[in-house]
Design an enzyme around this catalytic site. Structure first.
Site, PDB file in Angstrom:
ATOM      1  N   CYS A   1       0.854  -1.189   0.000  1.00 17.93           N
ATOM      2  CA  CYS A   1       0.000   0.000   0.000  1.00 17.93           C
ATOM      3  C   CYS A   1       0.891   1.240   0.000  1.00 17.93           C
ATOM      4  O   CYS A   1       1.954   1.250   0.635  1.00 17.93           O
ATOM      5  CB  CYS A   1      -0.908   0.007   1.234  1.00 17.93           C
ATOM      6  SG  CYS A   1      -2.086   1.370   1.189  1.00 17.93           S
TER       7      CYS A   1
ATOM      8  N   GLU B   1      -7.466  11.452  -5.106  1.00 20.17           N
ATOM      9  CA  GLU B   1      -7.808  12.845  -4.795  1.00 20.17           C
ATOM     10  C   GLU B   1      -7.225  13.791  -5.845  1.00 20.17           C
ATOM     11  O   GLU B   1      -6.027  13.746  -6.123  1.00 20.17           O
ATOM     12  CB  GLU B   1      -7.258  13.188  -3.409  1.00 20.17           C
ATOM     13  CG  GLU B   1      -7.833  14.459  -2.817  1.00 20.17           C
ATOM     14  CD  GLU B   1      -7.548  14.504  -1.316  1.00 20.17           C
ATOM     15  OE1 GLU B   1      -8.351  13.994  -0.522  1.00 20.17           O
ATOM     16  OE2 GLU B   1      -6.494  15.048  -0.947  1.00 20.17           O
TER      17      GLU B   1
ATOM     18  N   HIS C   1       3.825   8.532   7.090  1.00 26.44           N
ATOM     19  CA  HIS C   1       3.175   8.294   5.792  1.00 26.44           C
ATOM     20  C   HIS C   1       1.824   8.988   5.697  1.00 26.44           C
ATOM     21  O   HIS C   1       1.105   8.829   4.716  1.00 26.44           O
ATOM     22  CB  HIS C   1       2.996   6.799   5.562  1.00 26.44           C
ATOM     23  CG  HIS C   1       1.844   6.186   6.301  1.00 26.44           C
ATOM     24  ND1 HIS C   1       1.625   6.403   7.638  1.00 26.44           N
ATOM     25  CD2 HIS C   1       0.831   5.380   5.874  1.00 26.44           C
ATOM     26  CE1 HIS C   1       0.535   5.742   8.005  1.00 26.44           C
ATOM     27  NE2 HIS C   1       0.040   5.115   6.967  1.00 26.44           N
TER      28      HIS C   1
ATOM     29  N   PHE D   1      -8.041   6.192  -1.481  1.00 21.22           N
ATOM     30  CA  PHE D   1      -8.716   7.292  -2.195  1.00 21.22           C
ATOM     31  C   PHE D   1      -7.947   7.687  -3.443  1.00 21.22           C
ATOM     32  O   PHE D   1      -6.772   7.319  -3.613  1.00 21.22           O
ATOM     33  CB  PHE D   1      -8.840   8.524  -1.276  1.00 21.22           C
ATOM     34  CG  PHE D   1      -7.515   9.053  -0.778  1.00 21.22           C
ATOM     35  CD1 PHE D   1      -6.756   9.944  -1.529  1.00 21.22           C
ATOM     36  CD2 PHE D   1      -7.014   8.661   0.458  1.00 21.22           C
ATOM     37  CE1 PHE D   1      -5.538  10.425  -1.065  1.00 21.22           C
ATOM     38  CE2 PHE D   1      -5.788   9.141   0.929  1.00 21.22           C
ATOM     39  CZ  PHE D   1      -5.051  10.027   0.164  1.00 21.22           C
TER      40      PHE D   1
ATOM     41  N   ASN E   1       3.883   0.032   3.269  1.00 24.53           N
ATOM     42  CA  ASN E   1       3.813  -1.248   3.992  1.00 24.53           C
ATOM     43  C   ASN E   1       4.665  -2.260   3.236  1.00 24.53           C
ATOM     44  O   ASN E   1       4.202  -2.883   2.274  1.00 24.53           O
ATOM     45  CB  ASN E   1       2.375  -1.808   4.019  1.00 24.53           C
ATOM     46  CG  ASN E   1       1.407  -0.947   4.793  1.00 24.53           C
ATOM     47  OD1 ASN E   1       1.815  -0.121   5.596  1.00 24.53           O
ATOM     48  ND2 ASN E   1       0.123  -1.149   4.559  1.00 24.53           N
TER      49      ASN E   1
END
Ligand SMILES: Nc1nc2c(ncn2[C@@H]2O[C@H](COP(=O)(O)O)[C@@H](O)[C@H]2O)c(=O)[nH]1
Ligand SMILES: [Mn+2]
EC number: 6.5.1.8
Length: 381
Positions: free
Chosen positions: A71, A134, A285, A132, A233
């Site tokens: 991620c 954005e 992060h 998300f 991660n």
């Protein structure tokens, strides 16, 4: 008995939950061969351990990396002129992201040298929770030279994507949790298998973010180019052992996007070359969760006017989120103050601010149709 040093990169006034600190201490008791631990100002409690840490240890600890292996945050610039962007129109057009991606799945994975998996149908999808896409505007340039070098033009629209390896990464961890596997030696068969699955998930997640950004660009009728894409991660073999990064961005590969929330500024920072080695080449992060999802329901009134208010941000931007629960659980108040997190990174000599970005349209996944294509796993993180 040797005590394991925990290097904390947050000030006394930082909002850090006691349970996150307890999880940190717990690590030092349960993994006695930890070589070093660094905790960032966005530290908060997680499912298998604290989020916002770098940990060096001789063996692999897959639960610490968690299920959303790879991620990360991808910041992209576009060729779209900011002054031509209609926020309401952009919000409407981004809804296309809720449909499965109809691009060339096989071509994408093949080009990245990845073997096909049953989870590839999830490529190009954001996922639920706090993931998300954005659309952002540059709010303030703090370092003109660095912005120029990174191709950041304050007159153009930018896109920040937060997503990971979807059901693919989760499948790798689930298999290990089911067998109650403990730490894995890197050279063991299980260790090698996990590392291969991990590397696959990290690469997959990166492609996923690139496809999402491409899709957003297409929806807005513009072209996108990556500025910085970093996983938060993942683990990495180093000379001193395995560096586990859980909810921390790497500080050794260029500019780092650090989001706040859908209601605040997000930051782009440059890791400081003279940063303490105790930070293990890690940076915060994000802002980090302040209130868990469940408790957000008690904090926000479930009346229509309040709920509708959640679809607007203080900068005049919009939030697209068809899932009423998610809209509440991911409100800006769920997160710590990003300005304080960034202040701590600067105060501890870990980073300098290059630019800030304000949210124009935040797209969170809605009542997704992707789950059907994924065999019901569309809401997994
Ligand atoms: N700009 C936005 N930032 C957001 C939003 N939702 C969450 N966030 C930030 O992202 C990180 C991600 O944390 P992770 O542990 O899940 O990887 C989180 O800490 C927030 O700071 C958003 O909608 N827009
Ligand atoms: Mn994440």
């Amino acid at each position: 008995m040797t005590t394991i040093p925990i290097h904390r990169f947050f000030s006394e006034s930082a909002w850090i939950e006691g349970s996150a600190l307890a999880q940190l201490e717990h690590l030092t008791r349960t993994i006695p061969d930890i070589a070093a631990l660094a905790a960032m100002p966005d530290l908060h409690p997680g499912k298998y351990g604290p989020v916002g840490i770098g940990m060096l240890a001789p063996d692999l600890h897959p639960p610490l990396v968690g299920s959303d292996i790879g991620c990360g945050m991808g910041l992209f610039r576009t060729d779209l002129k900011l002054k031509k962007l209609r926020v309401d129109k952009a919000a409407e057009r981004l809804k296309v992201l809720d449909a499965p991606w109809d691009g060339d799945l096989r071509g994408m994975t093949e080009a990245a040298g990845l073997a096909p998996t049953p989870y590839d149908v999830g490529l190009g999808s954001i996922g639920s929770g706090n993931h998300f896409c954005e659309v952002q505007a540059v709010h303030e340039v703090r370092d003109e030279a660095a912005c120029r070098e990174a191709g950041i033009d304050p007159d153009r629209v930018h896109v920040l994507v937060h997503s990971g390896s979807r059901a693919l990464g989760a499948s790798s961890l689930e298999a290990l949790v089911r067998t109650e596997a403990g730490p894995l030696a890197c050279a063991s068969e299980e260790g090698r298998r996990y590392l291969a699955a991990h590397d696959h998930a990290v690469a997959w997640a990166r492609i996923n973010r690139a496809i999402i950004a491409e899709r957003a660009g297409e929806a807005l009728r513009g072209a996108v180019e990556p500025v910085a894409d970093l996983a938060h991660n993942f683990l990495e073999p180093t000379e001193r052992g395995i560096l586990h990064r859980k909810g921390v961005a790497p500080a050794d590969r260029g500019l780092v996007p650090i989001p706040g929330s859908r209601e605040t500024l997000s930051y782009l920072v440059r890791p400081s070359p003279g940063a303490s080695p105790d930070a293990l080449a890690c940076l915060a992060h994000g802002a980090g969760r302040k209130h868990d999802r469940g408790s957000m329901h008690g904090r926000i009134e479930r009346v229509r006017s309040v709920r509708e208010g959640l679809k607007r941000n203080p900068f005049g931007g919009l939030v697209v989120c068809e899932d009423r629960n998610l809209l509440i659980e991911e409100a800006g108040d769920a997160y710590k103050a990003i300005d304080q997190v960034i202040d701590d990174l600067v105060r501890f000599g870990l980073a300098e601010v290059v630019a800030t970005f304000r949210p124009l349209v935040t797209f969170k996944t809605g009542l997704s149709t992707i789950g059907r294509r994924e065999g019901g796993q569309g809401r997994g993180r």
